[in-house]
Design a protein around this motif. Sequence first.
Motif, short mmCIF file in Angstrom:
data_model
loop_
_atom_site.label_atom_id
_atom_site.label_comp_id
_atom_site.label_asym_id
_atom_site.label_seq_id
_atom_site.Cartn_x
_atom_site.Cartn_y
_atom_site.Cartn_z
N LYS A 235 0.83 -1.20 0.00
CA LYS A 235 0.00 0.00 0.00
C LYS A 235 0.87 1.26 0.00
N GLU A 236 1.94 1.24 0.77
CA GLU A 236 2.83 2.41 0.81
C GLU A 236 3.49 2.64 -0.55
N ALA A 237 3.91 1.55 -1.20
CA ALA A 237 4.53 1.69 -2.52
C ALA A 237 3.54 2.27 -3.53
N ILE A 238 2.28 1.84 -3.46
CA ILE A 238 1.28 2.34 -4.39
C ILE A 238 0.94 3.80 -4.09
N VAL A 239 0.86 4.16 -2.81
CA VAL A 239 0.62 5.56 -2.44
C VAL A 239 1.71 6.46 -2.99
N THR A 240 2.98 6.03 -2.85
CA THR A 240 4.10 6.81 -3.38
C THR A 240 3.98 6.99 -4.89
N PHE A 241 3.65 5.91 -5.57
CA PHE A 241 3.49 5.94 -7.03
C PHE A 241 2.36 6.90 -7.42
N VAL A 242 1.21 6.79 -6.75
CA VAL A 242 0.06 7.64 -7.06
C VAL A 242 0.39 9.11 -6.85
N ASN A 243 1.04 9.41 -5.73
CA ASN A 243 1.35 10.82 -5.43
C ASN A 243 2.36 11.41 -6.41
N VAL A 253 -2.52 11.78 -1.97
CA VAL A 253 -3.35 10.74 -1.37
C VAL A 253 -2.69 10.25 -0.09
N GLN A 254 -3.47 10.18 0.96
CA GLN A 254 -2.97 9.63 2.22
C GLN A 254 -3.59 8.27 2.53
N SER A 255 -4.81 8.04 2.08
CA SER A 255 -5.51 6.80 2.40
C SER A 255 -6.08 6.16 1.13
N LEU A 256 -5.57 5.00 0.80
CA LEU A 256 -6.11 4.27 -0.36
C LEU A 256 -7.51 3.75 -0.06
N ASP A 257 -7.79 3.52 1.22
CA ASP A 257 -9.05 2.88 1.57
C ASP A 257 -10.25 3.80 1.40
N ASP A 323 -14.17 -1.07 -0.32
CA ASP A 323 -13.60 -2.40 -0.17
C ASP A 323 -12.10 -2.35 -0.46
N GLU A 324 -11.31 -2.70 0.51
CA GLU A 324 -9.86 -2.52 0.41
C GLU A 324 -9.25 -3.35 -0.71
N LYS A 325 -9.64 -4.61 -0.80
CA LYS A 325 -9.04 -5.49 -1.79
C LYS A 325 -9.37 -5.04 -3.22
N SER A 326 -10.62 -4.65 -3.47
CA SER A 326 -11.02 -4.21 -4.81
C SER A 326 -10.26 -2.94 -5.21
N THR A 327 -10.14 -1.99 -4.28
CA THR A 327 -9.43 -0.75 -4.57
C THR A 327 -7.95 -1.02 -4.85
N LEU A 328 -7.34 -1.85 -4.02
CA LEU A 328 -5.93 -2.17 -4.23
C LEU A 328 -5.70 -2.91 -5.54
N ARG A 329 -6.63 -3.79 -5.89
CA ARG A 329 -6.45 -4.55 -7.14
C ARG A 329 -6.43 -3.62 -8.35
N VAL A 330 -7.34 -2.62 -8.37
CA VAL A 330 -7.38 -1.66 -9.47
C VAL A 330 -6.09 -0.84 -9.53
N LEU A 331 -5.67 -0.33 -8.37
CA LEU A 331 -4.48 0.53 -8.33
C LEU A 331 -3.21 -0.27 -8.64
N TYR A 332 -3.17 -1.52 -8.21
CA TYR A 332 -1.99 -2.33 -8.51
C TYR A 332 -1.87 -2.58 -10.00
N GLY A 350 12.43 1.69 -9.55
CA GLY A 350 12.16 2.20 -8.21
C GLY A 350 11.00 1.51 -7.50
N ALA A 351 10.56 0.36 -8.00
CA ALA A 351 9.43 -0.32 -7.37
C ALA A 351 9.94 -1.40 -6.44
N PRO A 352 9.48 -1.42 -5.22
CA PRO A 352 9.92 -2.45 -4.28
C PRO A 352 9.39 -3.80 -4.69
N ASN A 353 10.04 -4.87 -4.25
CA ASN A 353 9.59 -6.21 -4.53
C ASN A 353 8.33 -6.50 -3.72
#
Length: 353
Positions: A235-243, A253-257, A323-332, A350-353
């Motif tokens: 989630k932190e990696a995706i937040v960094t990417f989005v910002n 963005v501070q909260s993906l949820d 829904d956390e999983k659905s939101t994360l799946r789209v952003l991922y 620059g993407a973490p494993n």
Amino acid sequence: MEPESLYNLLQPVKAVEPPAEEDLPNNIRWCRPHPRETPLTLDQECDLGEKRKHLPATSRKDAKFEELQKVLVEWVNTMLLPEHIVVRSLEEDMFDGLILHHLFQKLTSLQLEVEEIALTAASQRRKLAVVLEAMNQSLQVETHQVPWSVETIFNKDLLATLHLLVALARRFQPSLPLPANVQVEVITIESTKSGLKSEKSVEQLTECNTDKDQSPKDVFDELFKLAPEKVSAVKEAIVTFVNQKLDRLGLSVQSLDTQFADGVILLLLIGQLGGFFLHLKEFYLTPSSPAEMLHNVTLALELLKDEGLLNYPINPEDIVNKDEKSTLRVLYNLFHRHKLKESADGMPRGAPN
């Protein structure tokens, strides 16, 4: 099934003659009792030698059987997002051919010469026959070879409907992660000269996957089985990417949820990554109701699907409901695609494993 309960199942019930269809108003259809609600009996319309299947409650509650229905419902709803058609129950919503008609046209881009809305039972049956014939041709199967028919689908036979949808998914979207080796116990009841005869059998709905042909596991189904700190790291990696992508718009963005529930930031992010801006008339910049939020999210999912970025069925209502999983799946999916693109262009990943 206990002998006493099986005996009770086979007892005749008082038959009720349906009214003649021509005596009914055009907007009213006579509904026959569903097989699971009224078991087959000799005094019902049943030809000698006819067999019908009964799905016991224990089979209906099977976890893999329920999961198969859930995956197929989400798949159909994702396919029919542009038509704003929502399926709630595969058993109750598919029988009249309307949804199957729209699904077939979406999958094949072929137009069928049938009426859009069929109001009487006779017209619904005729429409269903045309749609199933076209589906069988696309699947390259003969009518007598398949476990579904106009009669079984029209009578809301859940097993027949599932067989049909599984075949369509395998043919037109083989990457759909259907649960493997789904099988249920059914009771087949046959009308004979000496009365009703029943026997138990196991019906196979999906195949056993081998290591060779098994579909890749969904990354988020696996991710949520891991330790919570690993989910947080993703989630932190995706937040960094989005910002990084939204910085030029002065957004963060501070909260993906919670911040993607209204679809606004998601639409702006898709535009930034795709190099375009959506006209303000296309979406609600400050949505004030769940319906406006749902419009935004649905539009975003349609854009992702057009770009080939929606490889897993997503219900827009899940994102609106945070829904956390659905939101994360789209952003991922966005994160993964554009990180791969940057890598191919020779930019640091620059993407973490």
